[in-house]
Design a protein around this motif. Structure first.
Motif, PDB file in Angstrom:
ATOM      1  N   TYR A 190       0.821  -1.215   0.000  1.00 49.09           N
ATOM      2  CA  TYR A 190       0.000   0.000   0.000  1.00 49.09           C
ATOM      3  C   TYR A 190       0.854   1.264   0.000  1.00 49.09           C
ATOM      4  O   TYR A 190       0.490   2.267  -0.598  1.00 49.09           O
ATOM      5  CB  TYR A 190      -0.941   0.033   1.197  1.00 49.09           C
ATOM      6  CG  TYR A 190      -1.948  -1.090   1.227  1.00 49.09           C
ATOM      7  CD1 TYR A 190      -2.456  -1.644   0.060  1.00 49.09           C
ATOM      8  CD2 TYR A 190      -2.385  -1.614   2.424  1.00 49.09           C
ATOM      9  CE1 TYR A 190      -3.369  -2.683   0.091  1.00 49.09           C
ATOM     10  CE2 TYR A 190      -3.313  -2.650   2.474  1.00 49.09           C
ATOM     11  CZ  TYR A 190      -3.797  -3.189   1.303  1.00 49.09           C
ATOM     12  OH  TYR A 190      -4.703  -4.201   1.352  1.00 49.09           O
ATOM     13  N   GLY A 191       1.989   1.221   0.674  1.00 47.55           N
ATOM     14  CA  GLY A 191       2.856   2.387   0.755  1.00 47.55           C
ATOM     15  C   GLY A 191       3.548   2.737  -0.555  1.00 47.55           C
ATOM     16  O   GLY A 191       3.894   3.887  -0.786  1.00 47.55           O
ATOM     17  N   LEU A 192       3.746   1.759  -1.428  1.00 45.14           N
ATOM     18  CA  LEU A 192       4.416   2.008  -2.707  1.00 45.14           C
ATOM     19  C   LEU A 192       3.506   2.666  -3.736  1.00 45.14           C
ATOM     20  O   LEU A 192       3.960   3.488  -4.537  1.00 45.14           O
ATOM     21  CB  LEU A 192       4.928   0.694  -3.304  1.00 45.14           C
ATOM     22  CG  LEU A 192       6.085   0.012  -2.617  1.00 45.14           C
ATOM     23  CD1 LEU A 192       6.401  -1.299  -3.327  1.00 45.14           C
ATOM     24  CD2 LEU A 192       7.295   0.902  -2.581  1.00 45.14           C
ATOM     25  N   GLU A 193       2.232   2.301  -3.720  1.00 41.32           N
ATOM     26  CA  GLU A 193       1.320   2.810  -4.738  1.00 41.32           C
ATOM     27  C   GLU A 193       1.216   4.330  -4.667  1.00 41.32           C
ATOM     28  O   GLU A 193       1.077   4.906  -3.605  1.00 41.32           O
ATOM     29  CB  GLU A 193      -0.066   2.185  -4.587  1.00 41.32           C
ATOM     30  CG  GLU A 193      -0.088   0.738  -5.011  1.00 41.32           C
ATOM     31  CD  GLU A 193      -1.474   0.150  -4.999  1.00 41.32           C
ATOM     32  OE1 GLU A 193      -2.428   0.834  -5.408  1.00 41.32           O
ATOM     33  OE2 GLU A 193      -1.598  -0.998  -4.554  1.00 41.32           O
ATOM     34  N   GLY A 194       1.335   4.952  -5.811  1.00 44.59           N
ATOM     35  CA  GLY A 194       1.206   6.400  -5.890  1.00 44.59           C
ATOM     36  C   GLY A 194       2.512   7.160  -5.735  1.00 44.59           C
ATOM     37  O   GLY A 194       2.542   8.373  -5.919  1.00 44.59           O
ATOM     38  N   MET A 195       3.598   6.466  -5.398  1.00 41.68           N
ATOM     39  CA  MET A 195       4.894   7.149  -5.310  1.00 41.68           C
ATOM     40  C   MET A 195       5.338   7.590  -6.699  1.00 41.68           C
ATOM     41  O   MET A 195       4.998   6.963  -7.697  1.00 41.68           O
ATOM     42  CB  MET A 195       5.977   6.221  -4.745  1.00 41.68           C
ATOM     43  CG  MET A 195       5.927   6.025  -3.272  1.00 41.68           C
ATOM     44  SD  MET A 195       7.357   5.072  -2.665  1.00 41.68           S
ATOM     45  CE  MET A 195       8.675   6.270  -2.852  1.00 41.68           C
ATOM     46  N   ARG A 196       6.101   8.650  -6.747  1.00 44.51           N
ATOM     47  CA  ARG A 196       6.693   9.107  -8.002  1.00 44.51           C
ATOM     48  C   ARG A 196       8.098   8.521  -8.125  1.00 44.51           C
ATOM     49  O   ARG A 196       8.785   8.344  -7.129  1.00 44.51           O
ATOM     50  CB  ARG A 196       6.767  10.619  -8.036  1.00 44.51           C
ATOM     51  CG  ARG A 196       5.414  11.268  -8.018  1.00 44.51           C
ATOM     52  CD  ARG A 196       5.541  12.775  -8.174  1.00 44.51           C
ATOM     53  NE  ARG A 196       4.273  13.431  -7.968  1.00 44.51           N
ATOM     54  CZ  ARG A 196       3.301  13.502  -8.862  1.00 44.51           C
ATOM     55  NH1 ARG A 196       3.458  12.930 -10.029  1.00 44.51           N
ATOM     56  NH2 ARG A 196       2.177  14.129  -8.591  1.00 44.51           N
ATOM     57  N   VAL A 197       8.518   8.253  -9.356  1.00 49.01           N
ATOM     58  CA  VAL A 197       9.879   7.790  -9.592  1.00 49.01           C
ATOM     59  C   VAL A 197      10.823   8.904  -9.149  1.00 49.01           C
ATOM     60  O   VAL A 197      10.638  10.061  -9.503  1.00 49.01           O
ATOM     61  CB  VAL A 197      10.098   7.426 -11.075  1.00 49.01           C
ATOM     62  CG1 VAL A 197      11.546   7.071 -11.334  1.00 49.01           C
ATOM     63  CG2 VAL A 197       9.186   6.276 -11.474  1.00 49.01           C
ATOM     64  N   GLY A 198      11.796   8.555  -8.321  1.00 50.36           N
ATOM     65  CA  GLY A 198      12.712   9.533  -7.753  1.00 50.36           C
ATOM     66  C   GLY A 198      12.218  10.104  -6.434  1.00 50.36           C
ATOM     67  O   GLY A 198      12.938  10.824  -5.761  1.00 50.36           O
ATOM     68  N   GLY A 199      10.979   9.755  -6.051  1.00 57.11           N
ATOM     69  CA  GLY A 199      10.399  10.269  -4.818  1.00 57.11           C
ATOM     70  C   GLY A 199      10.805   9.464  -3.597  1.00 57.11           C
ATOM     71  O   GLY A 199      11.299   8.347  -3.701  1.00 57.11           O
ATOM     72  N   MET A 200      10.610  10.090  -2.444  1.00 57.70           N
ATOM     73  CA  MET A 200      10.898   9.432  -1.173  1.00 57.70           C
ATOM     74  C   MET A 200       9.631   9.445  -0.333  1.00 57.70           C
ATOM     75  O   MET A 200       8.814  10.353  -0.435  1.00 57.70           O
ATOM     76  CB  MET A 200      12.020  10.158  -0.443  1.00 57.70           C
ATOM     77  CG  MET A 200      13.335  10.109  -1.194  1.00 57.70           C
ATOM     78  SD  MET A 200      14.638  11.040  -0.390  1.00 57.70           S
ATOM     79  CE  MET A 200      15.004   9.945   0.964  1.00 57.70           C
ATOM     80  N   ARG A 201       9.496   8.414   0.496  1.00 52.45           N
ATOM     81  CA  ARG A 201       8.318   8.314   1.348  1.00 52.45           C
ATOM     82  C   ARG A 201       8.701   7.627   2.648  1.00 52.45           C
ATOM     83  O   ARG A 201       9.457   6.672   2.653  1.00 52.45           O
ATOM     84  CB  ARG A 201       7.242   7.516   0.627  1.00 52.45           C
ATOM     85  CG  ARG A 201       5.927   7.448   1.363  1.00 52.45           C
ATOM     86  CD  ARG A 201       4.876   6.754   0.534  1.00 52.45           C
ATOM     87  NE  ARG A 201       4.352   7.674  -0.475  1.00 52.45           N
ATOM     88  CZ  ARG A 201       3.394   7.358  -1.343  1.00 52.45           C
ATOM     89  NH1 ARG A 201       2.877   6.146  -1.346  1.00 52.45           N
ATOM     90  NH2 ARG A 201       2.967   8.231  -2.218  1.00 52.45           N
ATOM     91  N   GLN A 202       8.157   8.147   3.739  1.00 57.27           N
ATOM     92  CA  GLN A 202       8.282   7.481   5.031  1.00 57.27           C
ATOM     93  C   GLN A 202       6.868   7.258   5.543  1.00 57.27           C
ATOM     94  O   GLN A 202       6.033   8.159   5.486  1.00 57.27           O
ATOM     95  CB  GLN A 202       9.055   8.322   6.041  1.00 57.27           C
ATOM     96  CG  GLN A 202       9.170   7.612   7.391  1.00 57.27           C
ATOM     97  CD  GLN A 202       9.844   8.451   8.450  1.00 57.27           C
ATOM     98  OE1 GLN A 202       9.379   9.532   8.779  1.00 57.27           O
ATOM     99  NE2 GLN A 202      10.945   7.943   8.970  1.00 57.27           N
TER     100      GLN A 202
END
Length: 89
Positions: A43-55
């Protein structure tokens, strides 16, 4: 944005809520939405942009619930730090 079925190269760390590392400095190619990934990670991966970071934090019901694994206690909250490096085509 990443969607189910995309193959992406990721760099990530996974920590317990108290700060202990479960996985550190991992670099892997994964398929977004793959069933072998725990739900919190999927669920955390979906919607991320290439080159983006997420915590994000994932509660036990999206991770391993009351199952104890090596280095992961029962009912653990996991903290994910992810960088989406490149889309693999």
């Amino acid at each position: 944005m990443l969607k189910k079925g995309d193959r992406v190269r990721l760099q990530f760390d996974i920590q317990l809520n108290r700060g202990d590392f479960v996985a550190k400095d991992r670099d892997e190619i994964l398929t977004v939405g793959a069933r072998h990934l725990i739900a919190g990670f999927r669920y955390g991966l979906e919607g991320m942009r290439v080159g983006g970071m997420r915590q994000f934090r994932a509660s036990p019901h999206l991770c391993y619930r009351d199952e104890e694994l090596q280095g992961i206690p029962k009912n653990a909250v996991l903290v994910f730090n992810i960088k989406s490096v490149e889309l693999m085509g």
